[in-house]
Design a protein around this motif. Structure first.
Motif, PDB file in Angstrom:
ATOM      1  N   SER A  37       0.673  -1.120  -0.058  1.00 58.62           N
ATOM      2  CA  SER A  37       0.359   0.213  -0.273  1.00 58.62           C
ATOM      3  C   SER A  37       0.393   0.721   0.143  1.00 58.62           C
ATOM      4  O   SER A  37       0.727   2.184  -1.106  1.00 58.62           O
ATOM      5  CB  SER A  37      -1.187  -0.260   1.201  1.00 58.62           C
ATOM      6  N   ILE A  38       2.075   0.929   0.586  1.00 52.67           N
ATOM      7  CA  ILE A  38       3.082   2.251   0.570  1.00 52.67           C
ATOM      8  C   ILE A  38       3.847   2.229  -0.782  1.00 52.67           C
ATOM      9  O   ILE A  38       3.850   3.279  -1.075  1.00 52.67           O
ATOM     10  CB  ILE A  38       4.107   2.078   1.793  1.00 52.67           C
ATOM     11  N   TYR A  39       3.744   1.381  -1.134  1.00 48.23           N
ATOM     12  CA  TYR A  39       4.662   1.790  -2.631  1.00 48.23           C
ATOM     13  C   TYR A  39       3.157   1.737  -3.890  1.00 48.23           C
ATOM     14  O   TYR A  39       3.769   3.240  -4.135  1.00 48.23           O
ATOM     15  CB  TYR A  39       4.864   0.772  -2.905  1.00 48.23           C
ATOM     16  N   LEU A  40       2.409   1.465  -4.085  1.00 44.96           N
ATOM     17  CA  LEU A  40       0.928   2.181  -4.744  1.00 44.96           C
ATOM     18  C   LEU A  40       0.702   4.197  -3.803  1.00 44.96           C
ATOM     19  O   LEU A  40       0.533   4.505  -5.190  1.00 44.96           O
ATOM     20  CB  LEU A  40      -0.611   1.480  -4.101  1.00 44.96           C
ATOM     21  N   MET A  41       0.560   3.859  -2.908  1.00 43.88           N
ATOM     22  CA  MET A  41       0.647   5.923  -2.479  1.00 43.88           C
ATOM     23  C   MET A  41       1.802   6.247  -3.211  1.00 43.88           C
ATOM     24  O   MET A  41       1.448   7.105  -3.641  1.00 43.88           O
ATOM     25  CB  MET A  41       0.762   5.907  -0.828  1.00 43.88           C
ATOM     26  N   MET A  42       2.886   6.019  -3.401  1.00 42.06           N
ATOM     27  CA  MET A  42       4.114   6.891  -3.646  1.00 42.06           C
ATOM     28  C   MET A  42       4.526   6.818  -5.410  1.00 42.06           C
ATOM     29  O   MET A  42       4.555   8.059  -5.352  1.00 42.06           O
ATOM     30  CB  MET A  42       5.631   6.179  -3.077  1.00 42.06           C
ATOM     31  N   MET A  43       3.207   5.488  -5.611  1.00 45.90           N
ATOM     32  CA  MET A  43       3.732   5.854  -7.299  1.00 45.90           C
ATOM     33  C   MET A  43       2.800   6.767  -8.004  1.00 45.90           C
ATOM     34  O   MET A  43       2.735   7.726  -8.766  1.00 45.90           O
ATOM     35  CB  MET A  43       3.358   4.490  -7.839  1.00 45.90           C
ATOM     36  N   ILE A  44       1.604   6.613  -7.110  1.00 48.16           N
ATOM     37  CA  ILE A  44       0.776   7.742  -7.444  1.00 48.16           C
ATOM     38  C   ILE A  44       0.830   9.569  -7.154  1.00 48.16           C
ATOM     39  O   ILE A  44       0.864   9.982  -7.748  1.00 48.16           O
ATOM     40  CB  ILE A  44      -0.748   7.932  -6.528  1.00 48.16           C
ATOM     41  N   TYR A  45       1.326   9.013  -5.729  1.00 39.60           N
ATOM     42  CA  TYR A  45       2.171  10.611  -5.138  1.00 39.60           C
ATOM     43  C   TYR A  45       2.993  11.230  -6.720  1.00 39.60           C
ATOM     44  O   TYR A  45       3.051  12.068  -6.853  1.00 39.60           O
ATOM     45  CB  TYR A  45       2.847  10.846  -4.012  1.00 39.60           C
ATOM     46  N   PHE A  46       4.248  10.071  -6.792  1.00 37.15           N
ATOM     47  CA  PHE A  46       4.919  10.588  -7.982  1.00 37.15           C
ATOM     48  C   PHE A  46       4.682  11.063  -9.331  1.00 37.15           C
ATOM     49  O   PHE A  46       5.064  11.595 -10.088  1.00 37.15           O
ATOM     50  CB  PHE A  46       5.939   9.707  -8.001  1.00 37.15           C
ATOM     51  N   LEU A  47       3.420  10.020  -9.617  1.00 37.15           N
ATOM     52  CA  LEU A  47       3.000  10.278 -11.010  1.00 37.15           C
ATOM     53  C   LEU A  47       2.219  11.895 -10.773  1.00 37.15           C
ATOM     54  O   LEU A  47       1.912  12.603 -11.877  1.00 37.15           O
ATOM     55  CB  LEU A  47       1.706   9.105 -11.362  1.00 37.15           C
ATOM     56  N   MET A  48       1.720  12.335  -9.695  1.00 37.34           N
ATOM     57  CA  MET A  48       1.190  13.266  -9.986  1.00 37.34           C
ATOM     58  C   MET A  48       1.972  14.446  -9.651  1.00 37.34           C
ATOM     59  O   MET A  48       1.767  15.609 -10.221  1.00 37.34           O
ATOM     60  CB  MET A  48       0.108  13.107  -8.344  1.00 37.34           C
ATOM     61  N   MET A  49       2.980  14.386  -8.921  1.00 41.67           N
ATOM     62  CA  MET A  49       4.360  15.520  -9.165  1.00 41.67           C
ATOM     63  C   MET A  49       5.159  15.794 -10.284  1.00 41.67           C
ATOM     64  O   MET A  49       5.864  16.856 -10.210  1.00 41.67           O
ATOM     65  CB  MET A  49       4.580  15.501  -7.593  1.00 41.67           C
ATOM     66  N   MET A  57      12.599   2.059  -7.350  1.00 39.69           N
ATOM     67  CA  MET A  57      13.004   1.040  -7.356  1.00 39.69           C
ATOM     68  C   MET A  57      14.163   0.786  -6.253  1.00 39.69           C
ATOM     69  O   MET A  57      13.343  -0.580  -5.800  1.00 39.69           O
ATOM     70  CB  MET A  57      13.822   1.183  -8.167  1.00 39.69           C
ATOM     71  N   VAL A  58      14.838   1.433  -5.678  1.00 41.72           N
ATOM     72  CA  VAL A  58      15.014   1.856  -4.636  1.00 41.72           C
ATOM     73  C   VAL A  58      14.037   1.256  -3.119  1.00 41.72           C
ATOM     74  O   VAL A  58      14.554   0.375  -2.797  1.00 41.72           O
ATOM     75  CB  VAL A  58      15.473   3.197  -3.857  1.00 41.72           C
ATOM     76  N   PHE A  59      12.583   1.686  -2.850  1.00 37.06           N
ATOM     77  CA  PHE A  59      12.063   0.898  -1.996  1.00 37.06           C
ATOM     78  C   PHE A  59      11.529  -0.137  -2.298  1.00 37.06           C
ATOM     79  O   PHE A  59      11.248  -1.069  -1.688  1.00 37.06           O
ATOM     80  CB  PHE A  59      10.889   2.275  -2.325  1.00 37.06           C
ATOM     81  N   LEU A  60      11.753  -1.305  -3.982  1.00 37.54           N
ATOM     82  CA  LEU A  60      11.099  -2.175  -4.254  1.00 37.54           C
ATOM     83  C   LEU A  60      12.487  -3.785  -3.405  1.00 37.54           C
ATOM     84  O   LEU A  60      12.281  -3.759  -3.145  1.00 37.54           O
ATOM     85  CB  LEU A  60      11.154  -2.437  -5.332  1.00 37.54           C
ATOM     86  N   VAL A  61      13.539  -2.839  -3.484  1.00 33.99           N
ATOM     87  CA  VAL A  61      14.871  -2.874  -3.181  1.00 33.99           C
ATOM     88  C   VAL A  61      14.636  -3.058  -2.014  1.00 33.99           C
ATOM     89  O   VAL A  61      14.862  -4.492  -0.884  1.00 33.99           O
ATOM     90  CB  VAL A  61      16.089  -2.099  -4.108  1.00 33.99           C
ATOM     91  N   PHE A  62      14.601  -2.237  -1.404  1.00 31.89           N
ATOM     92  CA  PHE A  62      14.468  -2.388   0.377  1.00 31.89           C
ATOM     93  C   PHE A  62      13.332  -3.832   0.990  1.00 31.89           C
ATOM     94  O   PHE A  62      13.253  -3.887   1.778  1.00 31.89           O
ATOM     95  CB  PHE A  62      14.176  -1.143   0.805  1.00 31.89           C
ATOM     96  N   SER A  63      12.624  -3.284  -0.016  1.00 33.65           N
ATOM     97  CA  SER A  63      10.770  -4.158   0.669  1.00 33.65           C
ATOM     98  C   SER A  63      11.305  -5.396   0.596  1.00 33.65           C
ATOM     99  O   SER A  63      10.803  -6.167   1.347  1.00 33.65           O
ATOM    100  CB  SER A  63       9.800  -3.567  -0.260  1.00 33.65           C
ATOM    101  N   VAL A  64      11.679  -6.106  -1.514  1.00 35.81           N
ATOM    102  CA  VAL A  64      11.854  -7.638  -0.740  1.00 35.81           C
ATOM    103  C   VAL A  64      13.227  -8.169  -0.709  1.00 35.81           C
ATOM    104  O   VAL A  64      13.471  -8.672  -0.013  1.00 35.81           O
ATOM    105  CB  VAL A  64      13.134  -7.202  -2.561  1.00 35.81           C
ATOM    106  N   CYS A  65      14.468  -7.127   0.457  1.00 36.38           N
ATOM    107  CA  CYS A  65      15.427  -7.222   1.273  1.00 36.38           C
ATOM    108  C   CYS A  65      14.466  -7.737   3.248  1.00 36.38           C
ATOM    109  O   CYS A  65      14.641  -8.432   3.405  1.00 36.38           O
ATOM    110  CB  CYS A  65      16.342  -6.715   1.901  1.00 36.38           C
ATOM    111  N   GLU A  66      13.460  -7.356   3.094  1.00 39.82           N
ATOM    112  CA  GLU A  66      12.420  -6.750   3.947  1.00 39.82           C
ATOM    113  C   GLU A  66      11.356  -8.654   4.072  1.00 39.82           C
ATOM    114  O   GLU A  66      11.801  -8.971   5.073  1.00 39.82           O
ATOM    115  CB  GLU A  66      11.612  -6.048   4.165  1.00 39.82           C
ATOM    116  N   GLY A  67      11.307  -8.739   2.525  1.00 41.51           N
ATOM    117  CA  GLY A  67      10.609  -9.492   3.338  1.00 41.51           C
ATOM    118  C   GLY A  67      11.354 -10.917   2.893  1.00 41.51           C
ATOM    119  O   GLY A  67      11.347 -11.600   3.849  1.00 41.51           O
ATOM    120  N   ALA A  68      12.913 -11.131   2.388  1.00 42.01           N
ATOM    121  CA  ALA A  68      13.646 -12.201   2.732  1.00 42.01           C
ATOM    122  C   ALA A  68      14.484 -12.520   3.708  1.00 42.01           C
ATOM    123  O   ALA A  68      13.848 -13.561   3.878  1.00 42.01           O
ATOM    124  CB  ALA A  68      14.965 -12.238   1.482  1.00 42.01           C
TER     125      ALA A  68
END
Length: 93
Positions: A37-49, A57-68
């Motif tokens: 949900s944080i990723y989707l919110m950041m994506m919408i915010y970045f697209l609007m601005m 991409m950095v956020f996805l890397v950290f979230s994958v490391c957290e999941g692993a």
């Protein structure tokens, strides 16, 4: 409307995380739901601005490391104790 849906996803994930569950896997899945949900919110915010999507991409890397890391802790707990119940072992030992 989309922002409201994502905010509800975030709060639902937090409610599941805060409530007491017996299994570690449910807690890990709720954490991944919050990250999604944080990723989707950041994506919408970045697209609007009209920002660059590099931070996503950095956020996805950290979230994958957290999941692993969460899955490795889950596997080590199952190998050590035989299950993922929170009540079956004492964390103070």
């Amino acid at each position: 409307m989309m922002t409201l849906c994502i905010m509800m996803m975030f709060f639902l994930g937090n409610m599941i995380f805060v409530s007491k569950h017996k299994h570690l896997l449910i807690v890990l899945l709720s954490l991944e739901f919050i990250v999604l949900s944080i990723y989707l919110m950041m994506m919408i915010y970045f697209l609007m601005m009209n920002y660059n999507m590099y931070m996503l991409m950095v956020f996805l890397v950290f979230s994958v490391c957290e999941g692993a890391l969460g899955l490795s802790i889950l596997v080590s707990m199952i190998r050590t104790y035989g299950n993922d119940y929170f009540q079956s072992y004492n964390l103070l030992w």
